[in-house]
Write an enzyme that holds these catalytic residues in place. Structure first.
Site: not given
Ligand code: UD1
Length: 430
Positions: A22-23, A117, A122, A305, A397
């Protein structure tokens, strides 16, 4: 409102086939609009998040043709709008991938700002940092992230936190920027590699995906491709823990065992047997389970996850286990639900202390989010008696035909939508 009703206690035994990730699919669908030619995507999971993103893509004018349940053709040549509304972002945060896709292709994108969320705050500061480094102006107005650039020029970008979303978004923009981009401290998840492979199949020049330095040489435009999405490591891992918690024997097929190494390592530590084949893994749980410690980390560390799924399994293991959640702050919401089933877990900050119990007992629980919901289903399958899981919309989802796949392994589980149907299930299973 649909629910799962489960009669637990049967070991799950048999084979299950895993669908597309999915991701990876969410990012690949967004990236597919970056060319004016037609892109064919195969092994798409038929889950709610994917279907919502397809609607969002159609909503801005792209042609979306569903060839069959797992195959779609996308043509982004007729896109007339670069604005993604809050309606979609509210349903799936990953619509933020359209920010990178549209900015790269049209040099302009307006996407509603995602809120928090269920699993915690996030932020997207790293995505924005990357867009700015490539020459885009980014501002936030009326709840929208508005980004535009006269020209996008490659640059050196260092991510302050390892972020899957930021890595992919910046990679998409850099693919169509002038010159070279070096992305440091990049995420290494299998789906980052899959998106890079997909973009490369469209003519992009991306090297190093899967390591923490990704080098992107911008190209002028992208072209058509046909691409098959990698298997879903989280769906696979969920079934692996279902085998462990129910004392079962499951062969999980259509997987890339390398992507499952962190999960496999933990299953071995707690006393399961794991056999690896070319594209399958078999998990056998025949001995009493042992405790262990887990810390969630970016890939190749243990995935956040998969944290709730291992927690419900450790809840049935001898001794005290400790889980440290280092990625998202609010990922223990299933703990109160599990307590209703007899689980003994105490949460302090980002740590859960789990004292193993000999069994769970069926109860009425609510899925707090996608993965926690799946974990509660595992708990219900292992529990004595009947469990009703409410709010399964979260589970839908990300899991295709979850209940059918589980039934194929001998589970007694049904999707219902009324008290009457729950009652009928109770009478049927006795
Ligand atoms: C993706 C996955 C989600 C998974 C996560 C971590 C998708 C659609 N979702 O989410 O299922 O749980 O990776 O493997 O692929 N952060 C910041 N600033 C940013 C972006 C992230 O501080 O601009 C922090 C977040 O709060 C979190 C960490 O970085 O603590 C990792 O987040 P991230 O890898 O970005 O997760 P997603 O891409 O949202």
């Amino acid at each position: 409102m649909e629910q799962y009703v489960i009669k637990g206690g049967n070991p799950l035994v048999g084979e299950v086939k895993i669908g597309g990730a999915k991701n990876a699919a969410l990012a690949i669908l967004a990236a597919a609009i970056m060319t004016d030619e037609t892109v064919l995507i195969e092994n798409l999971p038929d889950v709610r998040d994917i279907n919502v993103l397809l609607q969002a893509i159609e909503g801005i004018g792209a042609a979306v043709e569903r060839i069959d349940r797992h195959t779609v053709k996308i043509n982004g040549s007729m896109i007339r709008d670069v604005n993604i509304e809050y309606e979609y972002i509210k349903k799936i945060r990953a619509s933020y991938y359209l920010l990178g896709a549209l900015l790269g292709k049209y040099k302009k994108a307006e996407v509603a700002l995602p809120g928090g969320c269920n699993i915690g705050s996030r932020p997207i500061d790293q995505h924005i940092k990357g867009f700015r480094a490539l020459g885009a102006d980014v501002r936030i107005e009326h709840g929208l992230i508005i980004t535009e650039a006269e020209q996008l020029i490659g640059n050196h970008v260092y991510l302050d936190v390892v972020s899957v979303g930021a890595t992919i978004n910046i990679m998409m923009v850099a693919a169509l920027s002038q010159g070279n981009t070096i992305l440091e401290n990049a995420a290494k998840e299998p789906h980052v590699v899959d998106v890079a492979n997909f973009l490369n199949s469209m003519g992009a020049n991306i090297k190093g995906a899967g390591t923490d330095v990704i080098r992107i040489k911008g190209v002028e435009k992208l072209h058509k491709t046909e691409y098959s999405i990698i298997p879903d490591q989280i769906e696979a891992g969920t079934f692996m823990f279902a085998a462990a918690a129910t004392k079962g024997d499951i062969t999980v097929k259509n997987v890339i065992p390398k992507h499952l190494e962190a999960t496999t390592a933990k299953l071995l530590e707690i006393g399961c047997e794991v056999e690896e084949f070319d594209d399958a893994v078999r998990v056998v749980s025949s001995k009493p389970l042992k405790h262990t410690h887990v810390k969630t980390l970016p890939y190749p560390g243990y995935p956040t996850d998969m944290q709730p799924q291992i927690a419900v399994t450790l809840g049935l293991s001898e001794g005290t286990s400790i889980i440290t959640e280092s990625i998202f702050e609010n990922r223990f919401k299933y703990v109160d639900e599990l307590a209703r089933m007899g689980g003994d877990i105490k949460v302090e900050g980002n740590t859960a202390i789990i004292n193993g119990v000999s069994k769970y007992t069926g109860a009425r629980v609510s899925a707090p989010d996608l993965r926690a919901g799946a974990a509660l289903v595992i708990a219900g399958l292992a529990a004595e008696g009947i469990t009703v899981v409410d709010d399964i919309v979260y589970i839908q989802r990300g899991y295709e035909c979850f209940e059918e796949k589980l039934r194929g392994l001998g589970a007694q589980i049904e999707k219902v939508s009324s008290e009457n149907e729950i009652h009928k299930f109770r009478l049927k299973v006795g």
